[in-house]
Design a protein around this motif. Structure first.
Motif, PDB file in Angstrom:
ATOM      1  N   ASP A   1       0.808  -1.224   0.000  1.00  0.00           N
ATOM      2  CA  ASP A   1       0.000   0.000   0.000  1.00  0.00           C
ATOM      3  C   ASP A   1       0.842   1.274   0.000  1.00  0.00           C
ATOM      4  OD1 ASP A   1      -2.203  -1.606   0.038  1.00  0.00           O
ATOM      5  OD2 ASP A   1      -2.520  -1.456   2.206  1.00  0.00           O
ATOM      6  N   ARG A   2       1.990   1.245   0.644  1.00  0.00           N
ATOM      7  CA  ARG A   2       2.875   2.408   0.765  1.00  0.00           C
ATOM      8  C   ARG A   2       2.131   3.631   1.310  1.00  0.00           C
ATOM      9  NH1 ARG A   2       6.806   1.821  -4.604  1.00  0.00           N
ATOM     10  NH2 ARG A   2       7.355  -0.357  -4.202  1.00  0.00           N
ATOM     11  N   LYS A   3       1.277   3.359   2.265  1.00  0.00           N
ATOM     12  CA  LYS A   3       0.482   4.393   2.917  1.00  0.00           C
ATOM     13  C   LYS A   3       1.379   5.425   3.606  1.00  0.00           C
ATOM     14  CE  LYS A   3      -2.728   6.333   5.632  1.00  0.00           C
ATOM     15  NZ  LYS A   3      -3.526   7.471   5.147  1.00  0.00           N
ATOM     16  N   PHE A   4       2.411   4.954   4.279  1.00  0.00           N
ATOM     17  CA  PHE A   4       3.281   5.866   5.028  1.00  0.00           C
ATOM     18  C   PHE A   4       4.055   6.779   4.083  1.00  0.00           C
ATOM     19  CE2 PHE A   4       1.942   3.447   8.473  1.00  0.00           C
ATOM     20  CZ  PHE A   4       2.495   3.873   9.666  1.00  0.00           C
ATOM     21  N   GLU A   5       4.508   6.218   2.972  1.00  0.00           N
ATOM     22  CA  GLU A   5       5.212   7.063   2.001  1.00  0.00           C
ATOM     23  C   GLU A   5       4.284   8.157   1.465  1.00  0.00           C
ATOM     24  OE1 GLU A   5       7.249   7.012  -2.428  1.00  0.00           O
ATOM     25  OE2 GLU A   5       6.301   5.199  -1.661  1.00  0.00           O
ATOM     26  N   TYR A   6       3.046   7.782   1.196  1.00  0.00           N
ATOM     27  CA  TYR A   6       2.069   8.765   0.706  1.00  0.00           C
ATOM     28  C   TYR A   6       1.873   9.883   1.728  1.00  0.00           C
ATOM     29  CZ  TYR A   6      -2.338  10.799  -0.862  1.00  0.00           C
ATOM     30  OH  TYR A   6      -3.305  11.680  -1.260  1.00  0.00           O
ATOM     31  N   ASP A   7       1.740   9.516   3.000  1.00  0.00           N
ATOM     32  CA  ASP A   7       1.521  10.512   4.054  1.00  0.00           C
ATOM     33  C   ASP A   7       2.760  11.369   4.298  1.00  0.00           C
ATOM     34  OD1 ASP A   7      -1.020   9.531   4.362  1.00  0.00           O
ATOM     35  OD2 ASP A   7      -0.590   8.366   6.163  1.00  0.00           O
ATOM     36  N   MET A   8       3.922  10.853   3.869  1.00  0.00           N
ATOM     37  CA  MET A   8       5.183  11.559   4.055  1.00  0.00           C
ATOM     38  C   MET A   8       5.454  12.611   2.973  1.00  0.00           C
ATOM     39  SD  MET A   8       8.564   9.362   5.015  1.00  0.00           S
ATOM     40  CE  MET A   8       7.657   7.899   5.448  1.00  0.00           C
ATOM     41  N   LYS A   9       4.675  12.592   1.913  1.00  0.00           N
ATOM     42  CA  LYS A   9       4.955  13.446   0.754  1.00  0.00           C
ATOM     43  C   LYS A   9       5.109  14.928   1.081  1.00  0.00           C
ATOM     44  CE  LYS A   9       3.285  10.559  -3.017  1.00  0.00           C
ATOM     45  NZ  LYS A   9       2.321  10.408  -4.138  1.00  0.00           N
ATOM     46  N   PRO A  10       4.321  15.482   2.014  1.00  0.00           N
ATOM     47  CA  PRO A  10       4.508  16.907   2.329  1.00  0.00           C
ATOM     48  C   PRO A  10       5.884  17.239   2.905  1.00  0.00           C
ATOM     49  CG  PRO A  10       2.388  16.121   3.154  1.00  0.00           C
ATOM     50  CD  PRO A  10       3.163  14.923   2.734  1.00  0.00           C
ATOM     51  N   PHE A  11       6.612  16.209   3.368  1.00  0.00           N
ATOM     52  CA  PHE A  11       7.886  16.444   4.043  1.00  0.00           C
ATOM     53  C   PHE A  11       9.108  16.102   3.188  1.00  0.00           C
ATOM     54  CE2 PHE A  11       4.712  15.370   7.310  1.00  0.00           C
ATOM     55  CZ  PHE A  11       4.781  16.507   8.095  1.00  0.00           C
ATOM     56  N   LEU A  12       8.908  15.418   2.062  1.00  0.00           N
ATOM     57  CA  LEU A  12      10.029  14.947   1.265  1.00  0.00           C
ATOM     58  C   LEU A  12      10.135  15.700  -0.055  1.00  0.00           C
ATOM     59  CD1 LEU A  12       9.783  11.055   1.697  1.00  0.00           C
ATOM     60  CD2 LEU A  12      11.060  12.697   3.089  1.00  0.00           C
ATOM     61  N   VAL A  13      11.300  16.228  -0.323  1.00  0.00           N
ATOM     62  CA  VAL A  13      11.578  16.866  -1.612  1.00  0.00           C
ATOM     63  C   VAL A  13      12.764  16.131  -2.227  1.00  0.00           C
ATOM     64  CG1 VAL A  13      12.337  18.952  -2.786  1.00  0.00           C
ATOM     65  CG2 VAL A  13      10.709  19.119  -0.887  1.00  0.00           C
ATOM     66  N   GLY A  14      12.508  15.455  -3.335  1.00  0.00           N
ATOM     67  CA  GLY A  14      13.532  14.653  -3.985  1.00  0.00           C
ATOM     68  C   GLY A  14      12.893  13.453  -4.642  1.00  0.00           C
ATOM     69  N   LYS A  15      13.655  12.734  -5.417  1.00  0.00           N
ATOM     70  CA  LYS A  15      13.149  11.557  -6.124  1.00  0.00           C
ATOM     71  C   LYS A  15      13.229  10.326  -5.239  1.00  0.00           C
ATOM     72  CE  LYS A  15      13.601   8.963 -10.438  1.00  0.00           C
ATOM     73  NZ  LYS A  15      14.391   8.770 -11.678  1.00  0.00           N
ATOM     74  N   VAL A  16      12.059   9.816  -4.834  1.00  0.00           N
ATOM     75  CA  VAL A  16      12.005   8.605  -4.013  1.00  0.00           C
ATOM     76  C   VAL A  16      12.043   7.398  -4.944  1.00  0.00           C
ATOM     77  CG1 VAL A  16      10.664   7.257  -2.358  1.00  0.00           C
ATOM     78  CG2 VAL A  16      10.693   9.761  -2.200  1.00  0.00           C
ATOM     79  N   GLU A  17      12.992   6.485  -4.711  1.00  0.00           N
ATOM     80  CA  GLU A  17      13.160   5.319  -5.579  1.00  0.00           C
ATOM     81  C   GLU A  17      13.076   4.024  -4.783  1.00  0.00           C
ATOM     82  OE1 GLU A  17      16.629   5.469  -7.995  1.00  0.00           O
ATOM     83  OE2 GLU A  17      16.178   7.450  -8.820  1.00  0.00           O
ATOM     84  N   ASP A  18      12.387   3.048  -5.355  1.00  0.00           N
ATOM     85  CA  ASP A  18      12.320   1.705  -4.779  1.00  0.00           C
ATOM     86  C   ASP A  18      13.623   1.000  -5.117  1.00  0.00           C
ATOM     87  OD1 ASP A  18      11.715  -0.785  -3.849  1.00  0.00           O
ATOM     88  OD2 ASP A  18       9.936  -1.091  -5.095  1.00  0.00           O
ATOM     89  N   ALA A  19      14.628   1.147  -4.264  1.00  0.00           N
ATOM     90  CA  ALA A  19      15.992   0.744  -4.602  1.00  0.00           C
ATOM     91  C   ALA A  19      16.396  -0.631  -4.062  1.00  0.00           C
ATOM     92  CB  ALA A  19      16.970   1.795  -4.076  1.00  0.00           C
ATOM     93  N   PHE A  20      15.520  -1.289  -3.282  1.00  0.00           N
ATOM     94  CA  PHE A  20      15.920  -2.540  -2.625  1.00  0.00           C
ATOM     95  C   PHE A  20      14.871  -3.631  -2.837  1.00  0.00           C
ATOM     96  CE2 PHE A  20      17.640   1.127  -0.392  1.00  0.00           C
ATOM     97  CZ  PHE A  20      18.997   0.847  -0.383  1.00  0.00           C
ATOM     98  N   ARG A  21      14.439  -3.791  -4.058  1.00  0.00           N
ATOM     99  CA  ARG A  21      13.363  -4.733  -4.364  1.00  0.00           C
ATOM    100  C   ARG A  21      13.720  -6.183  -4.089  1.00  0.00           C
ATOM    101  NH1 ARG A  21      11.114  -2.348 -10.151  1.00  0.00           N
ATOM    102  NH2 ARG A  21      10.630  -0.235  -9.405  1.00  0.00           N
ATOM    103  N   ASP A  22      14.992  -6.525  -4.180  1.00  0.00           N
ATOM    104  CA  ASP A  22      15.383  -7.917  -3.972  1.00  0.00           C
ATOM    105  C   ASP A  22      15.710  -8.233  -2.521  1.00  0.00           C
ATOM    106  OD1 ASP A  22      17.699  -6.438  -3.884  1.00  0.00           O
ATOM    107  OD2 ASP A  22      18.937  -7.969  -4.859  1.00  0.00           O
ATOM    108  N   VAL A  23      15.465  -7.272  -1.623  1.00  0.00           N
ATOM    109  CA  VAL A  23      15.675  -7.515  -0.188  1.00  0.00           C
ATOM    110  C   VAL A  23      14.302  -7.780   0.421  1.00  0.00           C
ATOM    111  CG1 VAL A  23      16.626  -6.629   1.965  1.00  0.00           C
ATOM    112  CG2 VAL A  23      17.641  -5.941  -0.215  1.00  0.00           C
ATOM    113  N   GLN A  24      13.992  -9.052   0.650  1.00  0.00           N
ATOM    114  CA  GLN A  24      12.633  -9.440   1.016  1.00  0.00           C
ATOM    115  C   GLN A  24      12.245  -9.008   2.426  1.00  0.00           C
ATOM    116  OE1 GLN A  24      14.078 -13.578   0.709  1.00  0.00           O
ATOM    117  NE2 GLN A  24      12.757 -14.021   2.455  1.00  0.00           N
ATOM    118  N   CYS A  25      13.220  -8.868   3.318  1.00  0.00           N
ATOM    119  CA  CYS A  25      12.923  -8.551   4.724  1.00  0.00           C
ATOM    120  C   CYS A  25      14.197  -7.997   5.347  1.00  0.00           C
ATOM    121  CB  CYS A  25      12.476  -9.820   5.449  1.00  0.00           C
ATOM    122  SG  CYS A  25      12.160  -9.636   7.224  1.00  0.00           S
ATOM    123  N   CYS A  26      14.046  -7.242   6.413  1.00  0.00           N
ATOM    124  CA  CYS A  26      15.223  -6.696   7.094  1.00  0.00           C
ATOM    125  C   CYS A  26      15.949  -7.754   7.916  1.00  0.00           C
ATOM    126  CB  CYS A  26      14.811  -5.531   8.001  1.00  0.00           C
ATOM    127  SG  CYS A  26      13.856  -6.026   9.454  1.00  0.00           S
TER     128      CYS A  26
END
Length: 325
Positions: free
Chosen positions: A222-247
């Motif tokens: 859903d990326r709900k948190f990223e959506y809610d964060m938009k007013p605070f972030l200026v820059g290109k947000v990239e999904d850079a770790f797609r092959d990392v399934q879990c922390c």
């Protein structure tokens, strides 16, 4: 397709190729169902269910096996390797509802104040100026994920009762795990901390040309948190770790699969990204404990707090302090 319809499996191998845990044992989801002894080795990240063309969900298979193991144990978890976790969280020993008698409260969860105590205190201070209270508690997700369903239900019932007793109508979450676990299970409205901060004009703009984002398991779809964060972030947000399934902290599996947990962090390192951004304190902690120093939580950055994750015994001491605030 029914997530339990294992007969529908076409043995394409996508689940195995997407998961270091399944790959390690050379199994697919139907075989996982036949091996309940591996139930607590699964990280419950849900990646296998996302790639399965038949919609079979390994997370649910592992959870079902865990519940059955607890049931067969007379309602108890017979694996004593989780005794420390249960001692602290069932029920949560550091809960504090002293400042909860408000219509809206900030629910800190257990991990965020453990690793980011300065940011937590600053948020509590800023929210207090807007007549928002605070609750220090654990949502109960780790307990439910261990298969202790009735105990987790009791934890949620207790949280709900405490919030209702305090007259709380809105609960603000900084942790995506807390948000998705308690969403729809409390009588109060649940929103993200970023949504409330934007409403109350708390926090600063964080600007960077490029923001390589790691999405925590519960919010990956859903990326709900990223959506809610938009007013605070200026820059290109990239999904850079797609092959990392879990922390590596998901499903309380790291103790069983330390090598897999380390391999997950090694994948972050192998990405050659100069830094990683996320909004889950557990992810930050896991990556840093396993040697990736450039993992950054966006909430302290938005709040303008310079804070590095403590290791060793400090996190549990930070949690303990919350009981007396």
């Amino acid at each position: 397709m029914n997530k339990w319809d294992l007969d529908a499996c076409i043995h394409c191998g996508k689940c195995t190729r997407s998961c270091l845990f399944l790959e390690k044992y050379g199994i697919d989801l139907p075989v996982l169902k036949e091996k309940p002894e591996l139930a607590y080795h699964c990280f419950l990240c849900g990646t296998c269910g996302c790639v399965c063309p038949k919609g079979i969900d390994g997370k649910e298979i592992a959870l079902d096996s865990r519940r059955k193991l607890v049931e067969d144990g007379g309602g108890k978890l017979l694996d004593n390797s989780y005794d420390g976790l249960l001692l602290e969280k069932n029920p949560y020993k550091f809960a504090n509802y002293r400042h909860s008698k408000k219509k809206a409260v900030f629910f800190t969860g257990c991990n965020f104040p453990s690793f980011f105590p300065k940011t937590t205190d600053k948020l509590v201070e800023e929210f207090a100026k807007c007549d928002v209270g605070v609750v220090y508690d654990c949502c109960g997700k780790p307990i439910e994920e261990l298969g202790l369903v009735s105990e987790a239900a009791g934890i949620i019932e207790r949280i709900n009762w405490k919030l209702k007793e305090s007259g709380v109508e809105q609960v603000i979450m900084a942790c995506p795990n807390c948000y998705y676990f308690l969403k729809g299970r409390l009588d109060a409205e649940i929103i993200s901390v970023y949504e409330k901060m934007a409403e109350l004009k708390i926090g600063n703009i964080y600007q960077k040309e490029r923001i390589p984002m790691y999405y925590p398991c519960p919010d990956r779809k859903d990326r709900k948190f990223e959506y809610d964060m938009k007013p605070f972030l200026v820059g290109k947000v990239e999904d850079a770790f797609r092959d990392v399934q879990c922390c590596g902290l998901g499903g309380c599996a790291a103790g069983k699969e330390a090598d897999v947990a380390q391999a997950l962090t090694d994948r972050v390192k192998a990405s050659r990204e100069p830094e990683l951004y996320t909004y889950c304190a557990s992810c930050i902690c896991s990556f840093r404990r396993r040697g990736y120093e450039d993992a950054k939580h966006l909430l302290p950055l938005i709040m303008g707090i310079d804070e590095k994750v403590p290791l060793g015994k400090t996190p549990i001491l930070n949690r303990a302090k919350c009981k007396f605030k």
